[in-house]
Design a protein around this motif. Structure first.
Motif, short mmCIF file in Angstrom:
data_model
loop_
_atom_site.label_atom_id
_atom_site.label_comp_id
_atom_site.label_asym_id
_atom_site.label_seq_id
_atom_site.Cartn_x
_atom_site.Cartn_y
_atom_site.Cartn_z
N UNK A 1 0.92 -1.10 -0.23
CA UNK A 1 -0.15 0.08 -0.05
C UNK A 1 0.74 1.12 0.03
N UNK A 2 0.07 2.53 -0.17
CA UNK A 2 1.10 3.61 -0.32
C UNK A 2 1.14 4.17 1.13
N UNK A 3 2.19 5.10 1.31
CA UNK A 3 2.49 5.69 2.49
C UNK A 3 1.44 6.64 2.78
N UNK A 4 0.66 6.78 3.84
CA UNK A 4 -0.58 7.58 4.02
C UNK A 4 -0.21 8.24 5.38
N UNK A 5 -0.74 9.55 5.39
CA UNK A 5 -0.53 10.58 6.61
C UNK A 5 -1.68 10.02 7.71
#
Length: 125
Positions: free
Chosen positions: A43-47
């Motif tokens: 998955x993407x790096x999310x805040x």
């Protein structure tokens, strides 16, 4: 050279709590916004959460509102992420981030100048 060193990750059962810390050096800590991101496999790096230079303004992702809380201590050059009521879906590598000054509060990876090495948080069901 900016260094961000995370600590406090680990394995916890669902419903439990952890407190992440990020000790910063090599920058004028009190001048920059700070944040926490997370990245699960594939998955993407999310805040997750972010805080402005003084601590007067914070934002939290909808998925963690009411459970996680970001704070900072400018006398210790440290930012914290208190995580309560943890869920298995919170399992990820958590990264500390220092802002570039582009924005008052970090909202995307584009606002980040420096990253920590990451700390693993695993929540078992």
């Amino acid at each position: 050279q900016v260094q961000l060193v995370e600590s406090g990750g680990g394995l916890v059962q669902a419903g439990g709590s952890l407190r992440l810390s990020c000790a910063a050096s090599g920058l004028t800590f009190g001048a920059y916004g700070m944040g926490w991101f997370r990245q699960a496999p594939g998955k993407e790096r999310d805040l997750v959460a972010a805080i402005n230079w003084s601590g007067s303004r914070t934002i939290h992702a909808d998925s963690v509102k009411g459970r996680f809380s970001i704070s900072r201590d400018n006398t210790k050059n440290t930012v914290y992420l208190q995580m309560n009521s943890l869920k298995p879906e919170d399992t990820a590598v958590y990264y500390c981030a220092a802002g570039s000054g582009r924005a008052t509060v970090i909202t995307t990876t584009l606002d980040v100048a420096s990253w920590g090495q990451g700390t693993q948080v695993t929540v078992s069901s």
